[in-house]
Scaffold this motif. Structure first.
Motif, mmCIF file in Angstrom:
data_model
loop_
_atom_site.group_PDB
_atom_site.id
_atom_site.type_symbol
_atom_site.label_atom_id
_atom_site.label_comp_id
_atom_site.label_asym_id
_atom_site.label_seq_id
_atom_site.Cartn_x
_atom_site.Cartn_y
_atom_site.Cartn_z
ATOM 1 N N TRP A 132 -109.276 26.818 -3.464
ATOM 2 C CA TRP A 132 -110.393 26.230 -4.187
ATOM 3 C C TRP A 132 -110.288 26.532 -5.661
ATOM 4 O O TRP A 132 -109.587 27.458 -6.072
ATOM 5 C CB TRP A 132 -111.733 26.699 -3.627
ATOM 6 C CG TRP A 132 -111.877 28.189 -3.531
ATOM 7 C CD1 TRP A 132 -112.380 29.023 -4.468
ATOM 8 C CD2 TRP A 132 -111.494 29.020 -2.423
ATOM 9 N NE1 TRP A 132 -112.335 30.315 -4.028
ATOM 10 C CE2 TRP A 132 -111.805 30.338 -2.768
ATOM 11 C CE3 TRP A 132 -110.929 28.773 -1.177
ATOM 12 C CZ2 TRP A 132 -111.562 31.413 -1.922
ATOM 13 C CZ3 TRP A 132 -110.696 29.844 -0.330
ATOM 14 C CH2 TRP A 132 -111.011 31.142 -0.707
ATOM 15 N N GLU A 140 -115.377 22.863 9.557
ATOM 16 C CA GLU A 140 -114.278 22.256 8.809
ATOM 17 C C GLU A 140 -114.714 21.755 7.442
ATOM 18 O O GLU A 140 -115.784 21.196 7.287
ATOM 19 C CB GLU A 140 -113.686 21.083 9.597
ATOM 20 C CG GLU A 140 -112.780 21.522 10.708
ATOM 21 C CD GLU A 140 -111.956 20.373 11.260
ATOM 22 O OE1 GLU A 140 -111.578 19.466 10.493
ATOM 23 O OE2 GLU A 140 -111.684 20.399 12.457
ATOM 24 N N CYS A 200 -107.524 24.656 10.161
ATOM 25 C CA CYS A 200 -108.873 25.080 10.547
ATOM 26 C C CYS A 200 -108.844 25.573 11.994
ATOM 27 O O CYS A 200 -108.060 25.078 12.815
ATOM 28 C CB CYS A 200 -109.870 23.927 10.423
ATOM 29 S SG CYS A 200 -110.174 23.436 8.710
ATOM 30 N N VAL A 228 -106.608 22.226 2.078
ATOM 31 C CA VAL A 228 -106.952 22.870 3.338
ATOM 32 C C VAL A 228 -105.687 22.931 4.174
ATOM 33 O O VAL A 228 -105.058 21.905 4.438
ATOM 34 C CB VAL A 228 -108.054 22.099 4.087
ATOM 35 C CG1 VAL A 228 -108.352 22.762 5.413
ATOM 36 C CG2 VAL A 228 -109.317 22.008 3.232
ATOM 37 N N ASP A 251 -109.692 32.487 3.444
ATOM 38 C CA ASP A 251 -110.470 31.877 4.523
ATOM 39 C C ASP A 251 -111.767 31.293 3.967
ATOM 40 O O ASP A 251 -112.448 31.924 3.162
ATOM 41 C CB ASP A 251 -110.826 32.905 5.597
ATOM 42 C CG ASP A 251 -109.682 33.155 6.564
ATOM 43 O OD1 ASP A 251 -108.744 32.336 6.605
ATOM 44 O OD2 ASP A 251 -109.747 34.162 7.295
ATOM 45 N N ILE A 252 -112.086 30.101 4.446
ATOM 46 C CA ILE A 252 -113.364 29.471 4.137
ATOM 47 C C ILE A 252 -114.175 29.531 5.429
ATOM 48 O O ILE A 252 -113.852 28.843 6.397
ATOM 49 C CB ILE A 252 -113.184 28.015 3.670
ATOM 50 C CG1 ILE A 252 -112.260 27.958 2.446
ATOM 51 C CG2 ILE A 252 -114.539 27.389 3.368
ATOM 52 C CD1 ILE A 252 -111.851 26.547 2.062
ATOM 53 N N VAL A 260 -112.922 22.529 -3.197
ATOM 54 C CA VAL A 260 -111.747 22.731 -2.348
ATOM 55 C C VAL A 260 -110.614 21.844 -2.877
ATOM 56 O O VAL A 260 -110.784 20.639 -3.068
ATOM 57 C CB VAL A 260 -112.068 22.386 -0.874
ATOM 58 C CG1 VAL A 260 -110.821 22.513 -0.007
ATOM 59 C CG2 VAL A 260 -113.174 23.291 -0.349
ATOM 60 N N LYS A 275 -110.656 18.419 1.435
ATOM 61 C CA LYS A 275 -110.354 18.420 0.015
ATOM 62 C C LYS A 275 -111.479 17.710 -0.722
ATOM 63 O O LYS A 275 -111.938 16.644 -0.309
ATOM 64 C CB LYS A 275 -109.029 17.705 -0.227
ATOM 65 C CG LYS A 275 -108.583 17.718 -1.658
ATOM 66 C CD LYS A 275 -107.229 17.052 -1.810
ATOM 67 C CE LYS A 275 -106.824 17.074 -3.272
ATOM 68 N NZ LYS A 275 -105.529 16.435 -3.471
ATOM 69 N N HIS A 280 -113.480 28.736 10.885
ATOM 70 C CA HIS A 280 -113.027 28.936 9.506
ATOM 71 C C HIS A 280 -111.807 28.060 9.230
ATOM 72 O O HIS A 280 -111.153 27.585 10.157
ATOM 73 C CB HIS A 280 -112.698 30.400 9.234
ATOM 74 C CG HIS A 280 -111.514 30.896 10.005
ATOM 75 N ND1 HIS A 280 -111.600 31.260 11.326
ATOM 76 C CD2 HIS A 280 -110.215 31.061 9.650
ATOM 77 C CE1 HIS A 280 -110.402 31.648 11.749
ATOM 78 N NE2 HIS A 280 -109.551 31.526 10.753
ATOM 79 N N CYS A 281 -111.524 27.871 7.964
ATOM 80 C CA CYS A 281 -110.340 27.137 7.517
ATOM 81 C C CYS A 281 -109.627 27.981 6.478
ATOM 82 O O CYS A 281 -110.249 28.769 5.766
ATOM 83 C CB CYS A 281 -110.741 25.802 6.879
ATOM 84 S SG CYS A 281 -111.538 24.639 7.989
ATOM 85 N N GLU A 282 -108.333 27.810 6.396
ATOM 86 C CA GLU A 282 -107.570 28.423 5.313
ATOM 87 C C GLU A 282 -107.428 27.373 4.233
ATOM 88 O O GLU A 282 -107.103 26.223 4.517
ATOM 89 C CB GLU A 282 -106.192 28.867 5.803
ATOM 90 C CG GLU A 282 -106.246 30.033 6.759
ATOM 91 C CD GLU A 282 -104.858 30.434 7.246
ATOM 92 O OE1 GLU A 282 -103.851 29.954 6.680
ATOM 93 O OE2 GLU A 282 -104.791 31.220 8.198
ATOM 94 N N GLY A 283 -107.696 27.775 3.008
ATOM 95 C CA GLY A 283 -107.630 26.780 1.952
ATOM 96 C C GLY A 283 -107.529 27.376 0.570
ATOM 97 O O GLY A 283 -107.420 28.589 0.395
#
Length: 165
Positions: A81, A97, A64, A61, A92-93, A58, A100, A76-79
């Motif tokens: 990678w 949570e 979340c 981020v 979306d991950i 990652v 980084k 989910h989290c937006e991030g």
């Protein structure tokens, strides 16, 4: 009208139960195929992700969202990678949570907090479907064995009409 002697054999017809047995078997096979297809459609995308994904780190981020309750989105989290070969992706991950530097299981535009989470989403429905097909097959084998035993135990017809004691 033609008369026949009481000793004459009448042509045998398929009994309704026999016809219903074949119809029931075909219905059961159709139902099992429908269940397998639905499960295949349900887990198909996730199975492809499981086969093609790889570990990534990652880089960032954005936000979340907690979830997991009835009728809500899963956590989910937006991030963003980065893969080992330097490629990057974002989206979306899925999972709790992440921060980084965490390692995620990802592909292009999708990621899961761990490979285990995705594996469970694939293998639990596949296992349940396989168990259902196995149980249905076992019931069919037992049913057919009981039918054959009933035919073997049925008394043979006595020639000449009714049996005398």
């Amino acid at each position: 009208m033609r008369r026949t002697s009481p000793d004459a054999e009448r042509p045998t017809r398929a009994r309704p139960a026999e016809r219903g047995g074949v119809r029931g078997l075909l219905s059961a096979i159709g139902l099992l195929l429908a269940v397998v297809c639905v499960v295949g459609l349900f887990v198909g995308r996730q199975a492809q992700q499981l086969a093609t994904g790889e570990d990534a780190t990652v880089r960032a981020v954005a936000r979340c969202a907690e979830g997991g309750g009835p009728g809500t989105e899963p956590a989910h989290c937006e991030g963003e990678w980065q893969f080992a070969d330097g490629r990057t992706s974002m989206g979306d991950i899925q999972g709790p949570e992440v921060a980084k530097g965490d390692t995620v299981f990802a592909g292009r535009g999708w990621a899961y907090a761990s490979r285990t989470r995705l594996s469970l989403q694939v293998w639990i429905p596949v296992g349940l479907c396989t168990a259902c097909v196995g149980v249905a097959g076992a019931f069919w084998v037992v049913y057919r064995r009981d039918q054959r035993a009933a035919v073997l135990m049925k008394p043979a017809p006595v020639p000449g009409g009714m049996a005398r004691s």
